[in-house]
Design an enzyme around this catalytic site. Structure first.
Site, PDB file in Angstrom:
ATOM      1  N   ASP A 111      33.015  12.260 -41.485  1.00 50.11           N
ATOM      2  CA  ASP A 111      33.370  11.950 -40.096  1.00 50.11           C
ATOM      3  C   ASP A 111      32.821  13.005 -39.148  1.00 50.11           C
ATOM      4  OD1 ASP A 111      34.312  10.354 -38.056  1.00 50.11           O
ATOM      5  OD2 ASP A 111      36.362  11.099 -38.175  1.00 50.11           O
ATOM      6  N   HIS A 113      38.614   8.117 -43.145  1.00 51.65           N
ATOM      7  CA  HIS A 113      39.179   9.414 -42.739  1.00 51.65           C
ATOM      8  C   HIS A 113      40.707   9.414 -42.764  1.00 51.65           C
ATOM      9  CE1 HIS A 113      39.284   7.206 -38.973  1.00 51.65           C
ATOM     10  NE2 HIS A 113      38.004   7.378 -38.741  1.00 51.65           N
ATOM     11  N   LYS A 136      32.463  -2.346 -39.171  1.00 53.21           N
ATOM     12  CA  LYS A 136      33.508  -1.382 -38.813  1.00 53.21           C
ATOM     13  C   LYS A 136      34.495  -1.973 -37.824  1.00 53.21           C
ATOM     14  CE  LYS A 136      35.445   2.708 -38.144  1.00 53.21           C
ATOM     15  NZ  LYS A 136      35.183   4.112 -38.347  1.00 53.21           N
ATOM     16  N   HIS A 182      28.807  10.173 -37.904  1.00 54.54           N
ATOM     17  CA  HIS A 182      28.336   9.796 -36.561  1.00 54.54           C
ATOM     18  C   HIS A 182      27.044  10.559 -36.296  1.00 54.54           C
ATOM     19  CE1 HIS A 182      32.193   7.842 -35.508  1.00 54.54           C
ATOM     20  NE2 HIS A 182      32.672   8.739 -36.358  1.00 54.54           N
ATOM     21  N   HIS A 238      30.630   8.360 -44.310  1.00 58.77           N
ATOM     22  CA  HIS A 238      31.119   8.143 -42.931  1.00 58.77           C
ATOM     23  C   HIS A 238      30.584   9.260 -42.036  1.00 58.77           C
ATOM     24  CE1 HIS A 238      34.466   6.898 -40.013  1.00 58.77           C
ATOM     25  NE2 HIS A 238      33.777   7.854 -39.394  1.00 58.77           N
ATOM     26  N   HIS A 260      39.038   1.996 -38.878  1.00 60.93           N
ATOM     27  CA  HIS A 260      39.693   3.105 -38.178  1.00 60.93           C
ATOM     28  C   HIS A 260      41.169   2.723 -38.108  1.00 60.93           C
ATOM     29  CE1 HIS A 260      39.893   6.552 -35.317  1.00 60.93           C
ATOM     30  NE2 HIS A 260      41.048   5.959 -35.094  1.00 60.93           N
TER      31      HIS A 260
HETATM   32  O1  DOR Z   1      37.413  12.295 -33.839  1.00 60.68           O
HETATM   33  C1  DOR Z   1      36.756  11.265 -33.829  1.00 60.68           C
HETATM   34  N1  DOR Z   1      35.525  11.242 -33.287  1.00 60.68           N
HETATM   35  N2  DOR Z   1      37.278  10.168 -34.375  1.00 60.68           N
HETATM   36  C2  DOR Z   1      36.666   8.977 -34.266  1.00 60.68           C
HETATM   37  O2  DOR Z   1      37.208   8.007 -34.735  1.00 60.68           O
HETATM   38  C3  DOR Z   1      35.387   8.844 -33.539  1.00 60.68           C
HETATM   39  C4  DOR Z   1      34.679  10.116 -33.478  1.00 60.68           C
HETATM   40  C5  DOR Z   1      33.563  10.095 -32.462  1.00 60.68           C
HETATM   41  O3  DOR Z   1      32.750   9.170 -32.477  1.00 60.68           O
HETATM   42  O4  DOR Z   1      33.469  11.039 -31.668  1.00 60.68           O
HETATM   43 ZN    ZN Z   2      34.341   8.458 -37.497  1.00 68.08          ZN
END
Ligand code: DOR
Ligand code: ZN
Length: 337
Positions: free
Chosen positions: A244, A171, A96, A15, A13, A133
């Site tokens: 995450d 998460h 997702k 980003h 997971h 989520h």
């Molecule tokens: O803290 C977070 N940041 N939680 C999420 O679900 C998305 C993520 C983000 O993309 O910044």
């Molecule tokens: Zn995330």
């Protein structure tokens, strides 16, 4: 124990963003991880197979040799046929579910799970995992209760209705989530972040407000952190590594209305190693980091090995305009040269 050799881990997971941010952060993930499940919540969300193909190419350009595993962002109007053909063609590894307005770039998310039930049924039939989520968005639910309420109201009924759907509760942050996943059948698993293993909500307010620890789902009480540590180090194949890592530029974190997300990609495996060492569970790190995820996703484990060794990892205060998790601290493990 002073060294530990494990199969090369994967991040289930992450980003990676897009554009200049992608170029800046992807090498950190690629340094440690062979593969990663890449979140689709770009400013223009990755809602179709075609968008996932194009995004995969941009990631490949930013991190040669690294394998991004692509996900599609579910909306109220997702085309099930496009999802299933994306899975069949090997483009999509999962889809997702962002409840609409639950977090960063989730405005186009799902407003009511009933609306996507035909899509979820098609995913169950095709063996395409659902990543969740797990937070309700109702304004009357306390932010610290949003995950537990989501499990009661949405996830538990979904698992009962579609037991063959493979689900990753992403998460996880609570004892309720760890217990739910433990007690569910083999089609339900969870990822756990380093920051939720290191910190309870007290850390958000230690000496003043700490925006770089603000993420969603938000850090919880100590009892929950201890439950997450127990789950991660239990050896159960239902729990695996998902950082995450969610980078946001420093001016958007240190702001009157700061963004949610912890940028932990630079030293994620060292951060997890610190936790497993503290729990006297280094022998279980390989399962969590390198074996349980591939087993759930029905992918081969990585053949390459990596050696971790005791030693000082100094975490910088900054990488460009990003503040990393553990900024200014030292960690007691490092990747051997
Ligand atoms: O803290 C977070 N940041 N939680 C999420 O679900 C998305 C993520 C983000 O993309 O910044
Ligand atoms: Zn995330």
């Amino acid at each position: 124990m002073t060294t530990l050799t494990i199969r090369r881990p994967d991040d289930w997971h992450v980003h990676l963003r897009d554009g200049a941010m992608l170029a800046a952060v992807a090498p950190f993930t690629a340094r440690q991880f062979a593969r990663a499940i890449v979140m689709p919540n770009l400013k223009t969300p990755v809602t179709t197979t075609a968008l996932a193909v194009a995004y995969r190419e941009r990631i490949a350009a930013a991190a040669p040799g690294f394998t991004p595993l692509m996900t599609a962002y579910l909306t109220d109007t997702t085309d099930a046929a496009d999802l299933i053909s994306g899975a069949t063609d090997g483009v999509l590894t999962a889809a997702k579910l962002y409840p609409a307005n639950a977090t960063t770039n989730s405005a186009a998310g799902v407003t009511d799970i009933a609306r996507i039930m035909p899509v979820l049924e098609a995913m169950a039939g095709a063996g395409l995992p659902l990543l969740v989520h797990g937070e309700v968005t109702a304004g009357d639910i306390d932010i610290f209760d949003r995950e537990a309420v989501f499990i009661d109201r949405i996830l538990s009924p979904l698992v009962t209705r579609l037991p063959e759907l493979r689900i990753v509760l992403e998460h996880i942050t609570t004892r309720e989530a760890a217990d739910f996943v433990t007690d569910a059948g083999p089609n339900v698993a969870a990822t756990i972040t380093p920051h939720h293993l290191h910190h309870s909500r007290n850390a958000l307010f230690a000496g003043g407000i700490r925006p770089h620890l603000y993420c969603l789902p938000i850090l919880k009480r100590e009892t929950h952190r201890l439950a997450l540590r127990a789950a991660a180090t239990s050896g159960s194949a239902k729990f695996f590594l998902g950082t995450d890592s969610a980078p946001h530029a420093v001016d958007t974190k240190e702001a009157a209305c700061g963004c949610a997300g912890v940028f932990n990609a630079p030293f994620a495996i060292e951060s997890y190693a610190a936790v497993f060492d503290e729990e006297a569970a280094m022998d279980r790190l390989e399962g969590f980091a390198s074996l349980h995820g591939p087993a759930f996703y029905r992918l081969p484990v990585n053949e390459a090995r990596v050696t971790l060794e005791r030693g000082v990892t100094v975490v910088p205060e900054r990488f460009g305009d990003l503040v990393p998790f553990h900024a200014g601290e030292t960690l007691g493990w490092r990747i051997a040269a």
